[in-house]
Design an enzyme around this catalytic site. Sequence first.
Site, mmCIF file in Angstrom:
data_model
loop_
_atom_site.group_PDB
_atom_site.id
_atom_site.type_symbol
_atom_site.label_atom_id
_atom_site.label_comp_id
_atom_site.label_asym_id
_atom_site.label_seq_id
_atom_site.Cartn_x
_atom_site.Cartn_y
_atom_site.Cartn_z
ATOM 1 N N LYS A 146 12.423 -19.426 8.062
ATOM 2 C CA LYS A 146 13.599 -18.556 7.983
ATOM 3 C C LYS A 146 14.801 -19.331 7.449
ATOM 4 O O LYS A 146 15.567 -18.835 6.617
ATOM 5 C CB LYS A 146 13.925 -17.972 9.358
ATOM 6 N N TYR A 185 8.150 -21.205 12.204
ATOM 7 C CA TYR A 185 8.751 -19.890 11.945
ATOM 8 C C TYR A 185 10.249 -20.021 11.636
ATOM 9 O O TYR A 185 10.731 -19.492 10.627
ATOM 10 C CB TYR A 185 8.534 -18.982 13.157
ATOM 11 N N ARG A 195 0.848 -1.189 0.000
ATOM 12 C CA ARG A 195 0.000 0.000 0.000
ATOM 13 C C ARG A 195 0.885 1.241 0.000
ATOM 14 O O ARG A 195 2.041 1.181 0.424
ATOM 15 C CB ARG A 195 -0.912 0.011 1.237
#
Length: 215
Positions: free
Chosen positions: A128, A124, A37
């Site tokens: 990574k 997670y 955005r």
Amino acid sequence: MAKKAIIIGATGLIGSHLIEQLVQDDSFDEIVTLTRRSAPFSHPKVHNEVVDFERLEEHANLFRGDLLFSCLGTTKKQAGGLERQYKVDVEYQFRAAQLAADNGVSHYLLVSSSGANPKSSSAYLRMKGELEQKVLTLPFTRISIFRPSLLLGERGESRPAEKIGAVLLPWVCRLPGLRQYRPISGAQVAEKMINVCNKTGTGIETFTLDELFYT
């Protein structure tokens, strides 16, 4: 000669600090932020481009410069599930790295995490670690990976677990042998990244825990 930096994840904790510090650095004359955005930054050096991360190939021309700072990241809750988190934390970042490498960007700087491991039981840390492995296959002249522990700083979204950790960990890490695991601020990580990119180097380098506190 002044450099051009590209940043993904510019509105996040580390990315926002990167911008604040890069605009003060005379080594850089242009900073391109790629966001989902509109995110205007009030400085003539900074140019914001709104991109569709599902169609990054359509924005390939924006991945031209000297360095790519990859600071993108999310959580399972924020993303709306593991599958969506994987898209952000692995697929989007790897595709951005591919486009940068294809366009001759020489230095890639990635914010990863302490404990990153593609075989980790933590989703997670597994993401990574997988991303790290993937980007190491790309033909950058230099790849710098930063693996901080818990990050401190104001975020746009609430992360209660991190807030609790931010209070407890500094005390726990005073114990013998645990000091290297102490939390680090987003500003400190950004400073380390800029200091690294302003020094000459080639190949692959990884900065973990204690190494991040020294410039």
